[in-house]
Write an enzyme that holds these catalytic residues in place. Structure first.
Site: not given
Ligand SMILES: O=C(O)COP(=O)(O)O
Length: 237
Positions: A17, A19
Site C-alpha cells: 500500500d 499512504d
Molecule cells: O489516497 C487514498 O485514498 C488512500 O491511498 P492508499 O490506498 O495508498 O492508502
C-alpha cells in the site's frame, strides 16, 4: 477476526500500500488543503489526524471531514485538490524513515515489489517519481476510472500480474482494514506497518498478522526467512 492467507516460508515478492505504509502523505494533504483555503481567505489549519483517520475512505469524504463547513461541493473540491496536488513538489522527506534505503536493499536482494493504492494513478506516479522511488517497483497501480477501488481485489491483481509475481511467495504490506480486505480478496497474506494510519483497527482485525515497527524489521523478516518446501532441491539423493 478476518481470515488471512498464511505467511509463506520464503518471500520473493512484496505488494505495498502507499499512504500510511511507505509515505506519510497526511502532511502533504494538509498543506494542500490549507493552501486551497488560504486562497479563499480562510485560515483553517487542516488536522493530519483527521486525514489519517479517513485514509482509504475516499477523497471526497476525507475533504468533507477535514474542511468541514468550507467543503460545500465535495466533487469540485476533490478536483481542485488533485489539480493542485499534481503541481506541488513532493517534500523529499515524505517517505517514512528508512523507506528509501530499505526498498533499495530489498530490490538488491532480488525481491520483486509493487504498489497498489486507492490514490489516483497520476498522483501515485508523481509522488514515487519525485521521491526517486518509482524505479524500485515493477508495478505501480493506483485508482483509475472504472477500476474498482480497494478493498476490491482489482488493483492488487493488476499489480501482481504486472510484477510477474510468484503469488504464493508474495506478502502484502499495508496499514488499514482496507488493506486487510484487499489482501484477503487477492488471496495474499498481510503484514502491517506500525506507523500506519489505521493500524489499530487492522491489528484488531488480523491479530495474527506480522507487525513491523520499521523498515529494518520488515527487511529482517523477509530476508532472513529460510527457503520453503517449494524451493527445496528435490533432486538430491
Ligand atoms: O489516497 C487514498 O485514498 C488512500 O491511498 P492508499 O490506498 O495508498 O492508502
Amino acid at each position: 477476526m478476518a481470515s488471512a492467507a498464511p505467511i509463506p516460508a520464503e518471500i520473493t515478492g512484496l505488494l505495498f500500500d502507499l499512504d500510511g505504509t511507505l509515505v506519510n502523505s497526511s502532511r502533504l494533504t494538509c498543506a494542500i488543503i490549507d493552501a486551497m483555503l488560504a486562497d479563499r481567505g480562510i485560515a483553517v489549519v487542516a488536522d493530519p489526524a483527521v486525514v489519517r483517520a479517513m485514509d482509504g475512505i475516499g477523497g471526497e469524504a476525507m475533504l468533507a471531514a477535514v474542511m468541514g463547513p468550507h467543503c460545500t461541493d465535495p466533487a469540485a473540491e476533490i478536483a481542485a485538490f488533485r489539480a493542485r496536488h499534481a503541481v506541488v513538489a513532493t517534500p523529499p522527506d515524505l517517505a517514512f524513515p528508512g523507506v528509501a534505503e530499505g526498498l533499495a536493499r530489498l530490490q538488491a536482494a532480488g525481491v520483486v515489489m509493487g504498489i497498489c493504492s486507492n490514490k489516483p494513478q497520476p498522483l501515485c506516479d508523481k509522488i514515487l517519481q519525485d521521491l526517486g522511488l518509482a524505479g524500485r517497483f515493477r508495478a505501480i497501480i493506483g485508482a483509475s476510472a472504472g477500476r474498482p477501488r480497494k478493498p476490491a481485489a482489482h488493483t492488487a491483481l493488476l499489480a501482481l500480474q504486472a510484477m510477474g509475481a510468484d503469488v504464493q511467495r508474495t506478502l502484502y504490506v499495508g496499514d488499514t482494514m482496507v488493506d486487510v480486505g484487499t489482501a484477503a480478496a487477492a488471496g495474499l497474506p498481510i503484514a502491517l506497518m506500525a506507523w500506519g494510519y489505521g493500524v489499530d483497527a487492522a491489528r484488531a482485525g488480523v491479530p495474527q498478522a506480522p507487525l513491523f515497527a520499521d523498515m529494518q524489521a520488515l527487511l529482517d523478516f523477509v530476508l532472513s526467512r529460510p527457503a520453503g518446501p517449494l524451493h527445496q532441491d528435490t533432486d538430491s539423493c
